[in-house]
Design a protein around this motif. Structure first.
Motif, PDB file in Angstrom:
ATOM      1  N   GLN A 100       6.314 -13.054  -7.531  1.00 42.24           N
ATOM      2  CA  GLN A 100       5.849 -11.412  -6.804  1.00 42.24           C
ATOM      3  C   GLN A 100       7.208 -10.285  -7.168  1.00 42.24           C
ATOM      4  N   ASN A 101       7.959 -10.580  -8.204  1.00 39.91           N
ATOM      5  CA  ASN A 101       8.844  -9.900  -9.129  1.00 39.91           C
ATOM      6  C   ASN A 101       7.471  -9.978 -10.128  1.00 39.91           C
ATOM      7  N   ALA A 102       7.115 -10.434 -10.886  1.00 42.12           N
ATOM      8  CA  ALA A 102       6.128 -10.193 -11.532  1.00 42.12           C
ATOM      9  C   ALA A 102       4.929  -9.492 -11.165  1.00 42.12           C
ATOM     10  N   TYR A 103       4.484  -9.603 -10.562  1.00 40.83           N
ATOM     11  CA  TYR A 103       3.572  -8.623 -10.335  1.00 40.83           C
ATOM     12  C   TYR A 103       4.093  -6.998  -9.117  1.00 40.83           C
ATOM     13  N   LEU A 104       5.081  -6.816  -8.507  1.00 40.03           N
ATOM     14  CA  LEU A 104       5.627  -5.734  -8.917  1.00 40.03           C
ATOM     15  C   LEU A 104       5.607  -5.276 -10.425  1.00 40.03           C
ATOM     16  N   GLU A 105       6.274  -5.044 -10.983  1.00 41.43           N
ATOM     17  CA  GLU A 105       6.183  -5.103 -12.621  1.00 41.43           C
ATOM     18  C   GLU A 105       4.558  -4.817 -13.189  1.00 41.43           C
ATOM     19  N   LYS A 106       3.908  -5.796 -12.881  1.00 41.75           N
ATOM     20  CA  LYS A 106       2.972  -5.630 -14.136  1.00 41.75           C
ATOM     21  C   LYS A 106       2.196  -4.570 -12.745  1.00 41.75           C
ATOM     22  N   TYR A 107       1.845  -4.608 -11.802  1.00 42.89           N
ATOM     23  CA  TYR A 107       1.680  -3.239 -11.119  1.00 42.89           C
ATOM     24  C   TYR A 107       2.445  -1.437 -10.510  1.00 42.89           C
ATOM     25  N   GLN A 108       3.137  -1.450 -11.290  1.00 43.70           N
ATOM     26  CA  GLN A 108       4.484  -0.386 -11.518  1.00 43.70           C
ATOM     27  C   GLN A 108       4.646  -0.055 -10.026  1.00 43.70           C
ATOM     28  N   HIS A 109       4.828  -1.254  -9.582  1.00 40.31           N
ATOM     29  CA  HIS A 109       5.684  -0.923  -8.221  1.00 40.31           C
ATOM     30  C   HIS A 109       7.295  -0.960  -8.119  1.00 40.31           C
ATOM     31  N   ASP A 110       8.164  -0.203  -7.823  1.00 40.60           N
ATOM     32  CA  ASP A 110       9.795  -0.093  -8.178  1.00 40.60           C
ATOM     33  C   ASP A 110      10.732  -1.020  -7.112  1.00 40.60           C
ATOM     34  N   ASP A 111      10.162  -1.415  -6.410  1.00 39.44           N
ATOM     35  CA  ASP A 111      10.429  -2.583  -5.632  1.00 39.44           C
ATOM     36  C   ASP A 111      10.885  -3.533  -6.289  1.00 39.44           C
ATOM     37  N   ARG A 112      11.492  -4.399  -5.636  1.00 41.22           N
ATOM     38  CA  ARG A 112      12.090  -6.003  -6.014  1.00 41.22           C
ATOM     39  C   ARG A 112      12.344  -6.986  -5.015  1.00 41.22           C
ATOM     40  N   VAL A 113      12.214  -8.174  -5.706  1.00 36.96           N
ATOM     41  CA  VAL A 113      13.123  -8.654  -4.479  1.00 36.96           C
ATOM     42  C   VAL A 113      13.803 -10.037  -5.170  1.00 36.96           C
TER      43      VAL A 113
END
Length: 285
Positions: A100-113
């Protein structure tokens, strides 16, 4: 599409073509604060796809070790003991967070889990108890606002702690540099004279940072007091709600008992009426 791709990647990673599965992605609105609550339901069978062609009815039958083609697919356990299963689920939870964090980073979202518990993360906070849609509907506006205030206070407290830690780290570094400078000054009077003026400026800067850090600490204490107050208020609201539910339950039971007593009294009255009713006699000859 990003959520669908994430779930498909996770299913491919964890299940692949080894098991029969199906999944659904839901996105209901949060009952208290509104907003999206996307989540996925993934269901799969532990029976392993061994390449033998079976129809659905045969697939779920008992496996036949001697003649696999005559029985169903064999189950593959994800840990035989409760301890092994818990360890597997913990590792799987961590793998989900990484993906999930890899996808958040890939699509430039600031949130992390973070899949770890609050305790493992070093966060001094009790997890919020899930109320569920039914209990949320029982709360009035003031009770809902108390929950929202508590969440906002906790969020601000976490932000302030992060800023405070940053200020403390900077102050500690400056103190370390100052100690090294003082050590050098003790061994070199010439350096001491040349750096006396700049040392005073550094000390003023350190004092300013320390005062800022102390102010942040006080603000953090105030926020923690707000959190404690909100939690206490919410606990009181919850206890009041439980008390009201118990009172309603007791009132309902009392009403049922009263109805039952009325039925019994009516039944007894009918029986007595039947006993007192004169019996008819045949005609006299």
């Amino acid at each position: 599409m990003q959520r669908l791709a994430l779930v498909r990647d996770f299913v491919s990673q964890e299940i692949g073509e080894r098991h029969a599965y199906q999944f659904a992605i839901h996105n209901p609105k949060a009952a208290i604060a509104g907003g999206e609550q996307p989540h996925a339901h993934i269901m799969f069978s532990e029976r392993h796809c061994d390449g033998i062609d079976r129809d659905p009815e045969q697939y779920f039958k008992r496996a036949n070790s001697k003649n696999p083609e005559r029985g169903g697919a064999k189950k593959v356990r994800f840990g035989e003991t409760p301890t092994e299963r818990k360890a597997y689920l913990t590792e799987q939870r961590s793998r989900w967070a990484d993906l999930q964090n890899a996808y958040l980073e890939k699509y430039q979202h600031d949130d992390r889990v973070d899949a770890r518990s609050y305790k493992a993360q070093g966060i001094d906070r009790q997890p919020e108890r899930h109320l569920g849609p039914y209990q949320v509907r029982q709360l009035d506006i003031a009770q809902l606002q108390a929950v929202i205030d508590r969440r906002e206070a906790e969020f601000v407290a976490v932000e302030q702690k992060e800023k405070l830690q940053g200020a403390i780290d900077v102050t500690s570094s400056l103190h370390s540099v100052l100690r090294e400078r003082d050590e050098a000054q003790r061994t070199s009077p010439v350096v001491e004279r040349e750096q006396r003026q700049s040392g005073k400026a550094n000390q003023d800067e350190i004092n300013k940072l320390v005062n800022t850090a102390m102010g942040d600490i006080q603000q953090d204490i105030d926020l923690q007091s707000l959190i404690d107050s909100s939690m206490a208020e919410f606990a009181g609201i919850h206890q009041q709600q439980l008390k009201q539910q118990e009172q309603l339950k007791q009132a309902k039971l009392q009403k049922q008992r009263e109805v039952e007593r009325q039925k019994q009294a009516e039944k007894l009255k009918q029986q007595q009426s039947q006993q007192l009713k004169p019996k008819s006699r045949g005609p006299r000859m």
